[in-house]
Design a protein around this motif. Structure first.
Motif: not given
Length: 272
Positions: A51-75
């Motif tokens: 929730x709230x990935x913003x520009x995707x800093x944590x999203x990068x780390x999660x994807x690099x860890x091999x996750x399949x990410x669903x992100x909800x962003x209001x902005x």
């Protein structure tokens, strides 16, 4: 991930600034973000809800860890930056533009995702209470969430401490909660006025014979007048004072001294 431009460059190129109205604070430290992504355990092939990935800093780390990410962003300003990240990890990132408080998150997943988020400060507690109040066993596998340090301490607080209250009981009566790591305010851009911490919550078996609405009424009454004795504060719940005495809870005690298991026992007696 090494081929991706630095997150600061992405933010600069897209003209992004953290929105105070949306409770945003950006994290740039890749080592710190990698540590957060490791808290839930091995994410290889796992579904993750952010929730709230913003520009995707944590999203990068999660994807690099091999996750399949669903992100909800209001902005919507952040959507193009997240789209670029999706191109770098084909088929691994799904971005939904919207408000996480209004989205039917469980319907987005075939299995049980790990929820991993640097939660926007203005909705973090509301989202967490909703996830902890869901039908049990819950639709999520674990929660790894960034909070203001004060909120994190309220979630993990033991009885007898000033931070102990309704949120602690809700988090601990059928799950385990711990502070996985502190995060200094200087790690964020812009730096918030308060320190932060990452909390990790893992669901456990729900105690039998207890109805959540009863437990919620008990804790609302008890902690709503936390400086008063139980024999006074629990008058708002019919039969609660008598039930407390019957199971050996001294009605002269105050709410902050009543352990989670004692609130559960009292709720069970009233649920019956």
């Amino acid at each position: 991930m090494s081929d991706l431009p630095p997150l600061r460059d992405v933010i600069r190129r897209h003209g992004l600034t953290a929105s105070k109205a949306l409770g945003q604070n950006f994290l740039f430290d890749s080592q710190l973000l990698d540590r957060i992504a490791r808290v839930p355990g091995d994410l290889g092939g796992a579904e993750v809800f952010e929730v709230g990935p913003g520009p995707g800093g944590l999203t990068r780390a999660l994807l690099q860890a091999g996750a399949q990410v669903t992100a909800v962003e209001r902005d919507r300003r952040c959507i193009p930056a997240l789209a670029e990240l999706g191109e770098a990890f084909p088929g691994k990132l799904r971005v939904i533009e919207g408000d996480a408080l209004e989205i039917d998150a469980p319907s987005l997943f075939a299995g049980k995702p790990h929820i991993v988020s640097n939660l926007p400060y203005n909705v973090g507690t509301a989202l967490t209470v909703g996830w902890l109040s869901a039908a049990w066993t819950p639709w999520w596998a674990s929660l790894t969430l960034m909070f203001q340090k004060e909120v994190a301490e309220r979630i993990v607080a033991p009885a007898g401490t000033n931070a102990y209250g309704r949120l602690a009981v809700l988090a601990q009566w059928r799950s385990s909660a711990r502070i996985a790591m502190p995060v200094h305010r200087s790690a964020f851009t812009p730096p918030p006025k308060v320190m932060s911490a990452v909390v990790h919550i893992v669901p456990a078996e729900s105690p039998g014979g207890v109805r959540l609405p009863v437990l919620e009424r008990l804790t609302a009454a008890a902690f709503g007048q936390r400086r008063k004795m139980l024999r006074q504060s629990l008058k708002a719940v019919p039969g609660a004072v008598e039930a407390a005495e019957a199971i050996g809870i001294d009605p002269t005690r105050r709410a902050e001294t009543v352990r989670v298991d004692e609130f559960v026992a009292l709720a069970r007696a009233l649920s019956a």
